[in-house]
Each structure stands twice: as structure tokens, then as C-alpha cells.
Design an enzyme around this catalytic site. Structure first.
Site, PDB file in Angstrom:
ATOM      1  N   ALA A   1      27.760  43.309  45.184  1.00  0.00           N
ATOM      2  CA  ALA A   1      27.860  42.564  46.447  1.00  0.00           C
ATOM      3  C   ALA A   1      26.528  42.010  46.949  1.00  0.00           C
ATOM      4  CB  ALA A   1      28.520  43.418  47.533  1.00  0.00           C
TER       5      ALA A   1
ATOM      6  N   ASP B   1      33.301  41.735  51.404  1.00  0.00           N
ATOM      7  CA  ASP B   1      32.345  42.850  51.360  1.00  0.00           C
ATOM      8  C   ASP B   1      31.294  42.782  52.467  1.00  0.00           C
ATOM      9  OD1 ASP B   1      33.501  43.862  49.044  1.00  0.00           O
ATOM     10  OD2 ASP B   1      32.124  42.776  47.719  1.00  0.00           O
TER      11      ASP B   1
ATOM     12  N   LYS C   1      25.837  47.704  46.978  1.00  0.00           N
ATOM     13  CA  LYS C   1      26.896  48.726  47.098  1.00  0.00           C
ATOM     14  C   LYS C   1      27.493  49.058  45.736  1.00  0.00           C
ATOM     15  CE  LYS C   1      30.617  45.945  46.258  1.00  0.00           C
ATOM     16  NZ  LYS C   1      31.425  46.038  45.036  1.00  0.00           N
TER      17      LYS C   1
HETATM   18  O1  C5P Z   1      35.702  37.611  49.790  1.00  0.00           O
HETATM   19  P1  C5P Z   1      34.929  37.238  48.569  1.00  0.00           P
HETATM   20  O2  C5P Z   1      34.485  35.799  48.614  1.00  0.00           O
HETATM   21  O3  C5P Z   1      33.810  38.165  48.252  1.00  0.00           O
HETATM   22  O4  C5P Z   1      35.967  37.349  47.360  1.00  0.00           O
HETATM   23  C1  C5P Z   1      35.745  36.705  46.130  1.00  0.00           C
HETATM   24  C2  C5P Z   1      37.033  36.610  45.349  1.00  0.00           C
HETATM   25  O5  C5P Z   1      37.424  37.912  44.886  1.00  0.00           O
HETATM   26  C3  C5P Z   1      38.224  36.110  46.122  1.00  0.00           C
HETATM   27  O6  C5P Z   1      38.276  34.711  46.127  1.00  0.00           O
HETATM   28  C4  C5P Z   1      39.386  36.713  45.326  1.00  0.00           C
HETATM   29  O7  C5P Z   1      39.618  35.969  44.148  1.00  0.00           O
HETATM   30  C5  C5P Z   1      38.818  38.064  44.894  1.00  0.00           C
HETATM   31  N1  C5P Z   1      39.199  39.138  45.822  1.00  0.00           N
HETATM   32  C6  C5P Z   1      40.523  39.563  45.841  1.00  0.00           C
HETATM   33  N2  C5P Z   1      40.888  40.555  46.721  1.00  0.00           N
HETATM   34  C7  C5P Z   1      39.966  41.143  47.527  1.00  0.00           C
HETATM   35  C8  C5P Z   1      38.615  40.727  47.507  1.00  0.00           C
HETATM   36  C9  C5P Z   1      38.263  39.706  46.632  1.00  0.00           C
HETATM   37  O8  C5P Z   1      41.370  39.063  45.107  1.00  0.00           O
HETATM   38  N3  C5P Z   1      40.365  42.105  48.371  1.00  0.00           N
END
Ligand code: C5P
Length: 324
Positions: free
Chosen positions: A115, A151, A17
Site C-alpha cells: 500500500a 487502504d 502495511k
Molecule cells: O481502492 P484501490 O484503488 O486501492 O483498489 C485498487 C483495485 O483493487 C480496485 O480497483 C479493485 O480492482 C481491487 N480491489 C477490490 N476489492 C477491494 C479493494 C481493492 O477488488 N476491497
């Protein structure tokens, strides 16, 4: 699918993405940020093969396999195991979910703001539900997807979509036609997403951060997919943080715009840079121009929107059930 025809090996194709807009709200207590984002799934794909096996395993092959961190904590494997745990509740009857071996063909750049890890998790959910013959709908997998990462729900759906909440609440954006993109992918190591968000918070300091919002200009540009309108409205609040961590990205952005791109931005948490162009011919010209100028990196030409995670082949214990 009847019991005799239950698939034993399923291959799922899943795209990467871009974020055409990424507006980041204040840091929340749970460590995430509220987002208003526009995702677009683009035509660079991982393939995840899911096969019944005596024990759980995951293996990575393909162009970017060497860059996948060697860790037992693989998100696709976690997705498979989470679905196995929850399957009976999800389908409302006792489900039998034996171990699977996952083989991930890694063509989506790693730690690149595209992602790729979340894509593989979405693919594992789709592939395992087929191998275990759970008969679940895509929407049933959405809450598990959101637990795995912000994501992951989008990669189940694909297309072009608005993301809110942590980016995990998806609503499709109606659009007509395709966008052509040229991607510059660093030859160096990628960037860690939490680190880029932390840098964004650091740069903001004590400043009051408004609620995130996607610009009307982008939404109306997407209705017609007119490259100059979309190009002018591209925006990423994480770009300053990615540039602070990788100042050399400014040169990449400037080179592409100088060579005629209709718009440019760092994708997600970076360091991939996405250039919007008006046609396949422009994509070819820009990629040749970028390759000639440097800085060193891989250059990919992709289009969007494309569909999310989908089964491309399914093979049972007996005769082949499908092609891909
Ligand atoms: O959800 P995911 O594991 O992909 O997110 C990785 C990191 O990115 C989270 O631990 C956070 O530090 C940051 N993040 C965030 N706000 C979001 C998505 C991700 O701060 N909406």
C-alpha cells in the site's frame, strides 16, 4: 497555530502495511470485493514533504523512486487536490488552500502489496491539512481517505486493525508487544492490484464465495503476539492468485519456512512475501539465509505495529518550528 506561525513546509512520515489475514468475498457490482482483513503497519517508511508553491507538483526520490510509474495521476497529488476542493466544507468556513509541491521519499516497495501509493496519499492529507492550517482531526480526513482508495484510511491510523467493507472501515485491534518480520521484495516488476483480484475471481470460477471472515485464531494470537500462534493463523485469499501470476513465489515461501520462519504469506496482492519470526536475532538469521539462497530480491527487516501517518517536522516562513 497562529497566522504568523503557519507552517510552509511539513514533512510527514508514513509506514507501509502487511495484511496478516485477507479474506476476500464475492465480486461486487462496483468492481470491489468485500473484505475481512487484519492490517498491520510496519516500520518501512515513506516521507512526504509538503511545501506551499506557485503551482501543484509532485516529485519522487529515494530507494524505490525509479519504480514509481511516470504518470500525472499520482495518488498523493490527487489527495492534496481533493482536500483543497473539500476543505471549506470540512472546516465549515472559507479555507484558503494554495498549491503545494510534494516530494515523496519512496522507501516502501512499489506495486508490492504494501500500500505504498495509499500511504503517500494518507501522508499528503495529513501534511496539507497542516500547511493549510485547517485544524482538522484525523477522523475528519477518513471519508476523503476512503474516496482515494480502500487502504488509505488504515494508513492514517496505523497500528493493527480489522478492516471491513472494501477494507476502508477500520477498527483497532488491541495487542501487546511487537512482531518481527522479514520481507522479501521482488527484484522484478511488481503486481497490479486489480489484476490480482481479477485472477482470484478467475480461479474461483462459478464457485459460491462465502462472506469474508477473519479467523478467531488470529485475533486471539494477536492478543498475546505469540509468534507461533500468529504465524499458524496467517492467511491470504489472494495468495493463490499471486502464485498463479508469479509461480516463483512458491520457492520463496518454501525457502523461508525451511529456514525456520514461524509463518509466511504473500502480503496483500503481492508479490512481497512476509515471514514472521520470533526476535530480532531470528530476523537476522533468516534474512542472511534467504540472501544466500535466492531467489533474487531485496530483503527488509521490519517490526509492527507502528503508528500511521504523522508529522515529523514543520517549518514556517520564519524560524524553524520543530525538529524531526
Ligand atoms: O481502492 P484501490 O484503488 O486501492 O483498489 C485498487 C483495485 O483493487 C480496485 O480497483 C479493485 O480492482 C481491487 N480491489 C477490490 N476489492 C477491494 C479493494 C481493492 O477488488 N476491497
Amino acid at each position: 497555530m497562529s497566522e504568523a506561525m503557519v507552517a510552509q513546509r511539513v514533512t510527514v512520515r508514513v509506514p507501509g502495511k502487511l495484511n496478516l489475514a485477507l479474506s476476500v468475498g464475492p465480486l461486487r457490482e462496483d468492481g470491489y470485493h468485500d473484505l475481512a482483513t487484519v492490517f498491520q503497519a510496519v516500520s518501512v517508511y515513506d516521507r512526504v514533504a509538503v511545501e506551499s508553491a506557485p503551482e501543484w507538483s509532485v516529485r519522487t526520490v529515494g530507494a524505490y523512486a525509479p519504480q514509481v510509474p511516470e504518470s500525472t495521476d499520482n495518488l498523493a497529488l490527487r489527495a492534496a487536490q481533493l482536500l483543497a476542493e473539500r476543505a471549506s466544507t470540512l472546516v465549515g468556513t472559507e479555507a484558503s488552500c494554495g498549491p503545494v509541491a510534494l516530494t515523496i521519499e519512496k522507501n516502501i516497495p512499489v506495486a508490492a502489496g504494501m500500500a505504498g501509493g495509499s500511504a503517500d496519499a494518507a501522508a499528503a492529507l495529513v501534511g496539507c491539512s497542516e500547511v493549510w492550517d485547517l485544524g482538522v482531526l484525523r477522523d475528519d480526513l477518513e471519508s476523503l481517505a476512503a474516496e482515494l482508495g480502500a487502504d488509505v484510511p488504515f494508513l492514517l491510523h496505523g497500528g493493527t486493525a480489522l478492516g471491513s467493507g472494501r477494507g476502508d472501515k477500520i477498527s483497532p485491534v488491541l495487542s501487546r508487544g511487537d512482531l518481527h518480520w522479514v520481507l522479501w521484495v521482488t527484484a522484478e516488476q511488481g503486481l497490479s492490484t486489480p489484476q490480482v483480484y481479477a485472477e482470484c475471481d478467475r480461479l474461483r470460477g462459478d464457485a459460491q464465495v462465502p462472506a469474508p471472515v477473519v479467523s478467531e485464531d488470529l485475533v486471539s494470537g494477536l492478543r498475546t503476539m505469540e509468534p507461533d500462534a500468529v504465524g499458524a493463523a496467517l492467511h491470504n485469499d489472494l495468495q493463490a492468485a499471486a502464485l498463479s501470476l508469479r509461480p516463483e513465489l512458491q520457492e520463496v515461501l518454501d525457502s523461508g519456512l525451511d529456514l525456520g520462519a514461524r509463518g509466511a504469506l504473500v502480503s496483500g496482492s503481492g508479490p512481497t512475501v512476509a515471514f514472521l519470526v520470533g526476535s530480532q536475532a531470528e530476523a537476522l538469521d533468516l534474512s542472511m539465509g534467504l540472501a544466500a539462497r535466492g531467489p533474487a530480491g531485496d530483503i527488509l527487516r521490519v517490526t509492527g505495529p507502528v503508528a500511521g501517518a504523522g508529522v515529523i517536522s514543520s517549518r514556517g516562513p520564519g524560524p524553524h518550528l520543530g525538529t524531526g
